[in-house]
Write a protein that holds these residues in place. Structure first.
Motif, PDB file in Angstrom:
ATOM      1  N   PHE A  33     -43.477 -27.314 -27.828  1.00 59.16           N
ATOM      2  CA  PHE A  33     -43.420 -27.590 -26.393  1.00 59.16           C
ATOM      3  C   PHE A  33     -44.369 -26.677 -25.624  1.00 59.16           C
ATOM      4  N   VAL A  34     -44.492 -25.438 -26.057  1.00 59.13           N
ATOM      5  CA  VAL A  34     -45.426 -24.506 -25.412  1.00 59.13           C
ATOM      6  C   VAL A  34     -46.854 -25.011 -25.605  1.00 59.13           C
ATOM      7  N   GLU A  60     -37.359 -29.875 -22.372  1.00 56.66           N
ATOM      8  CA  GLU A  60     -38.519 -29.317 -23.064  1.00 56.66           C
ATOM      9  C   GLU A  60     -39.120 -28.156 -22.270  1.00 56.66           C
ATOM     10  N   GLN A  61     -39.134 -28.273 -20.943  1.00 53.83           N
ATOM     11  CA  GLN A  61     -39.593 -27.172 -20.088  1.00 53.83           C
ATOM     12  C   GLN A  61     -38.703 -25.949 -20.290  1.00 53.83           C
ATOM     13  N   GLU A  62     -37.408 -26.182 -20.372  1.00 58.64           N
ATOM     14  CA  GLU A  62     -36.460 -25.075 -20.550  1.00 58.64           C
ATOM     15  C   GLU A  62     -36.677 -24.380 -21.885  1.00 58.64           C
ATOM     16  N   ILE A  63     -36.862 -25.162 -22.946  1.00 54.70           N
ATOM     17  CA  ILE A  63     -37.105 -24.572 -24.270  1.00 54.70           C
ATOM     18  C   ILE A  63     -38.422 -23.803 -24.281  1.00 54.70           C
ATOM     19  N   ILE A  72     -41.183 -20.774 -13.271  1.00 53.33           N
ATOM     20  CA  ILE A  72     -39.986 -19.983 -12.989  1.00 53.33           C
ATOM     21  C   ILE A  72     -38.727 -20.840 -13.004  1.00 53.33           C
ATOM     22  N   TYR A  73     -38.762 -22.029 -12.412  1.00 56.19           N
ATOM     23  CA  TYR A  73     -37.563 -22.864 -12.373  1.00 56.19           C
ATOM     24  C   TYR A  73     -37.056 -23.225 -13.766  1.00 56.19           C
ATOM     25  N   PRO A  74     -37.914 -23.718 -14.685  1.00 55.70           N
ATOM     26  CA  PRO A  74     -37.392 -24.025 -16.022  1.00 55.70           C
ATOM     27  C   PRO A  74     -36.851 -22.787 -16.738  1.00 55.70           C
TER      28      PRO A  74
END
Length: 79
Positions: free
Chosen positions: A17-18, A33-36, A63-65
């Motif tokens: 994901f990165v 996926e953003q969170e991971i 920052i939000y994820p």
């Protein structure tokens, strides 16, 4: 399964994901996926240079994820 195996699985899963984020943008990732990806970046930056690097280097959009990833993935054990 050893701790090393679990670490390798996490690394490969999150790094994908990165890499997708790096190739395009946060917006190409689904919310989870953003969170991971954000959690992986947090882990990498804490080990590599600390919280200042994490919060300042990756820009405001991430920052939000990071925040939602930390709160929604309660099963994660922190170092």
């Amino acid at each position: 399964m050893s701790k090393s195996d679990i670490h390798d699985i996490w690394f490969d899963y999150a790094a994908a994901f990165v890499q997708q984020k790096n190739a395009s943008d946060w917006n190409t990732l689904a919310t989870h996926e953003q969170e991971i990806a954000a959690l992986w970046l947090l882990e990498a930056d804490v080990y590599n240079g600390g919280f200042v690097q994490f919060f300042l280097q990756w820009g405001g959009r991430g920052i939000y994820p990071r925040g939602t990833g930390i709160t929604s993935h309660r099963g994660v054990t922190c170092a």
